[in-house]
Design a protein around this motif. Structure first.
Motif, PDB file in Angstrom:
ATOM      1  N   SER A 193      36.103   1.545  15.611  1.00 50.49           N
ATOM      2  CA  SER A 193      36.352   3.088  15.437  1.00 50.49           C
ATOM      3  C   SER A 193      35.413   3.768  16.334  1.00 50.49           C
ATOM      4  O   SER A 193      33.970   3.606  16.546  1.00 50.49           O
ATOM      5  CB  SER A 193      35.838   3.351  14.030  1.00 50.49           C
ATOM      6  OG  SER A 193      35.388   4.872  13.975  1.00 50.49           O
ATOM      7  N   GLU A 194      35.887   4.669  17.168  1.00 46.43           N
ATOM      8  CA  GLU A 194      35.152   5.546  17.895  1.00 46.43           C
ATOM      9  C   GLU A 194      34.177   6.542  17.357  1.00 46.43           C
ATOM     10  O   GLU A 194      33.006   6.755  17.882  1.00 46.43           O
ATOM     11  CB  GLU A 194      35.918   6.318  18.989  1.00 46.43           C
ATOM     12  CG  GLU A 194      36.995   5.417  19.775  1.00 46.43           C
ATOM     13  CD  GLU A 194      37.925   6.471  20.460  1.00 46.43           C
ATOM     14  OE1 GLU A 194      37.646   7.529  20.813  1.00 46.43           O
ATOM     15  OE2 GLU A 194      39.068   5.873  21.294  1.00 46.43           O
ATOM     16  N   VAL A 195      34.310   7.011  16.201  1.00 42.96           N
ATOM     17  CA  VAL A 195      33.795   7.720  15.447  1.00 42.96           C
ATOM     18  C   VAL A 195      32.412   6.896  14.971  1.00 42.96           C
ATOM     19  O   VAL A 195      31.248   7.444  15.270  1.00 42.96           O
ATOM     20  CB  VAL A 195      34.240   8.262  14.237  1.00 42.96           C
ATOM     21  CG1 VAL A 195      33.379   8.945  13.187  1.00 42.96           C
ATOM     22  CG2 VAL A 195      35.373   9.197  14.599  1.00 42.96           C
ATOM     23  N   ALA A 247      31.239   4.114  16.361  1.00 44.11           N
ATOM     24  CA  ALA A 247      30.506   3.742  17.554  1.00 44.11           C
ATOM     25  C   ALA A 247      29.577   4.674  18.218  1.00 44.11           C
ATOM     26  O   ALA A 247      28.613   4.622  18.700  1.00 44.11           O
ATOM     27  CB  ALA A 247      31.610   3.163  18.723  1.00 44.11           C
ATOM     28  N   ALA A 248      30.267   6.175  18.015  1.00 41.08           N
ATOM     29  CA  ALA A 248      29.412   7.275  18.627  1.00 41.08           C
ATOM     30  C   ALA A 248      28.187   7.580  17.502  1.00 41.08           C
ATOM     31  O   ALA A 248      27.133   8.018  18.188  1.00 41.08           O
ATOM     32  CB  ALA A 248      30.328   8.558  18.435  1.00 41.08           C
ATOM     33  N   GLU A 249      28.358   6.967  16.378  1.00 37.11           N
ATOM     34  CA  GLU A 249      27.370   7.617  15.519  1.00 37.11           C
ATOM     35  C   GLU A 249      26.395   6.400  15.391  1.00 37.11           C
ATOM     36  O   GLU A 249      24.951   6.398  15.212  1.00 37.11           O
ATOM     37  CB  GLU A 249      27.962   7.628  14.079  1.00 37.11           C
ATOM     38  CG  GLU A 249      26.882   8.124  12.973  1.00 37.11           C
ATOM     39  CD  GLU A 249      26.117   9.404  13.250  1.00 37.11           C
ATOM     40  OE1 GLU A 249      25.084   9.430  12.709  1.00 37.11           O
ATOM     41  OE2 GLU A 249      26.694  10.276  13.924  1.00 37.11           O
ATOM     42  N   TRP A 250      26.762   4.880  15.474  1.00 41.98           N
ATOM     43  CA  TRP A 250      26.077   3.916  15.322  1.00 41.98           C
ATOM     44  C   TRP A 250      25.870   3.033  16.391  1.00 41.98           C
ATOM     45  O   TRP A 250      25.011   2.117  16.438  1.00 41.98           O
ATOM     46  CB  TRP A 250      26.433   2.987  14.204  1.00 41.98           C
ATOM     47  CG  TRP A 250      26.407   3.361  12.739  1.00 41.98           C
ATOM     48  CD1 TRP A 250      25.879   4.754  12.312  1.00 41.98           C
ATOM     49  CD2 TRP A 250      26.967   2.721  11.501  1.00 41.98           C
ATOM     50  NE1 TRP A 250      25.872   4.755  10.988  1.00 41.98           N
ATOM     51  CE2 TRP A 250      26.911   3.771  10.277  1.00 41.98           C
ATOM     52  CE3 TRP A 250      27.688   1.849  11.391  1.00 41.98           C
ATOM     53  CZ2 TRP A 250      26.998   3.362   9.154  1.00 41.98           C
ATOM     54  CZ3 TRP A 250      27.971   1.550  10.113  1.00 41.98           C
ATOM     55  CH2 TRP A 250      27.679   2.574   8.936  1.00 41.98           C
ATOM     56  N   GLY A 251      26.661   3.067  17.320  1.00 43.55           N
ATOM     57  CA  GLY A 251      26.546   2.189  18.508  1.00 43.55           C
ATOM     58  C   GLY A 251      27.254   1.028  18.278  1.00 43.55           C
ATOM     59  O   GLY A 251      28.071   0.865  17.278  1.00 43.55           O
ATOM     60  N   PRO A 252      27.614   0.306  19.245  1.00 44.73           N
ATOM     61  CA  PRO A 252      28.414  -0.968  19.040  1.00 44.73           C
ATOM     62  C   PRO A 252      27.988  -1.910  17.937  1.00 44.73           C
ATOM     63  O   PRO A 252      26.920  -2.388  17.899  1.00 44.73           O
ATOM     64  CB  PRO A 252      28.394  -1.643  20.345  1.00 44.73           C
ATOM     65  CG  PRO A 252      27.334  -1.288  21.109  1.00 44.73           C
ATOM     66  CD  PRO A 252      26.966   0.180  20.474  1.00 44.73           C
ATOM     67  N   ARG A 253      29.062  -2.078  17.188  1.00 44.55           N
ATOM     68  CA  ARG A 253      28.616  -3.148  16.078  1.00 44.55           C
ATOM     69  C   ARG A 253      29.747  -3.942  15.545  1.00 44.55           C
ATOM     70  O   ARG A 253      30.719  -3.648  16.060  1.00 44.55           O
ATOM     71  CB  ARG A 253      28.269  -2.206  14.605  1.00 44.55           C
ATOM     72  CG  ARG A 253      27.064  -1.498  15.071  1.00 44.55           C
ATOM     73  CD  ARG A 253      26.740  -0.649  13.486  1.00 44.55           C
ATOM     74  NE  ARG A 253      25.382  -0.084  13.847  1.00 44.55           N
ATOM     75  CZ  ARG A 253      24.182  -0.189  12.796  1.00 44.55           C
ATOM     76  NH1 ARG A 253      24.300  -0.767  11.961  1.00 44.55           N
ATOM     77  NH2 ARG A 253      23.276   0.710  13.411  1.00 44.55           N
ATOM     78  N   TYR A 254      29.636  -5.059  14.739  1.00 45.51           N
ATOM     79  CA  TYR A 254      30.586  -5.865  14.329  1.00 45.51           C
ATOM     80  C   TYR A 254      30.349  -6.257  12.937  1.00 45.51           C
ATOM     81  O   TYR A 254      29.272  -6.058  12.322  1.00 45.51           O
ATOM     82  CB  TYR A 254      30.692  -6.925  15.430  1.00 45.51           C
ATOM     83  CG  TYR A 254      29.362  -7.789  15.212  1.00 45.51           C
ATOM     84  CD1 TYR A 254      29.399  -8.991  14.668  1.00 45.51           C
ATOM     85  CD2 TYR A 254      28.612  -7.400  16.589  1.00 45.51           C
ATOM     86  CE1 TYR A 254      28.197  -9.745  14.814  1.00 45.51           C
ATOM     87  CE2 TYR A 254      27.354  -8.350  16.448  1.00 45.51           C
ATOM     88  CZ  TYR A 254      27.252  -9.430  15.610  1.00 45.51           C
ATOM     89  OH  TYR A 254      25.915 -10.172  15.887  1.00 45.51           O
ATOM     90  N   CYS A 255      31.329  -7.053  12.336  1.00 45.72           N
ATOM     91  CA  CYS A 255      31.195  -7.425  10.956  1.00 45.72           C
ATOM     92  C   CYS A 255      31.441  -8.948  11.197  1.00 45.72           C
ATOM     93  O   CYS A 255      32.284  -9.608  12.079  1.00 45.72           O
ATOM     94  CB  CYS A 255      32.245  -7.086  10.125  1.00 45.72           C
ATOM     95  SG  CYS A 255      31.902  -5.060   9.939  1.00 45.72           S
TER      96      CYS A 255
END
Length: 122
Positions: free
Chosen positions: A103-105, A107-115
């Motif tokens: 999600s670009e939204v 990523a913009a808020e939290w930075g690159p993440r994964y599950c």
């Protein structure tokens, strides 16, 4: 039975738990071990929205806090840790699934993440 957790590490949280502020692998390894311990064999353990690099709550990097870089929690670390059972998770390494949050939204808020999801050995 499944356990799903979200954890937002910070240097303060690591120190409060008795870890050095950059010992992210040890902290996550211990936390996932604890989740696995309360999950029945065959159950799922999921970890959501994992930061690829530890940052402070205000979005600054560790250098901004005067700290050295952390251990990396790259996406491959999870399968390697499950295969070696270094942390005592007791999960099937073939069950480990790592998925980037796209999600670009977010990523913009939290930075690159994964599950990550994995299944306890039966």
């Amino acid at each position: 039975m499944s356990i799903c957790g979200y954890i937002e590490p910070s240097p303060d949280a690591l120190e409060a738990a008795g870890f050095t502020p950059t010992a992210v692998r040890e902290w996550f390894g211990n936390w996932v071990r604890q989740m696995c311990a309360i999950t029945k064999p065959g159950g799922s353990v999921c970890v959501g929205a994992i930061q690829r690099e530890l940052v402070s709550y205000d979005g600054g990097g560790l250098a901004d806090l005067g700290l050295p870089p952390t251990d990396s929690l790259d996406m491959g670390w999870w399968r390697e840790s499950a295969s070696s059972d270094e942390w005592g998770w007791g999960v099937d390494p073939d069950s480990v699934v790592v998925q980037a949050m796209e999600s670009e939204v977010l990523a913009a808020e939290w930075g690159p993440r994964y599950c990550v999801s994995m299944r306890r050995r039966v």
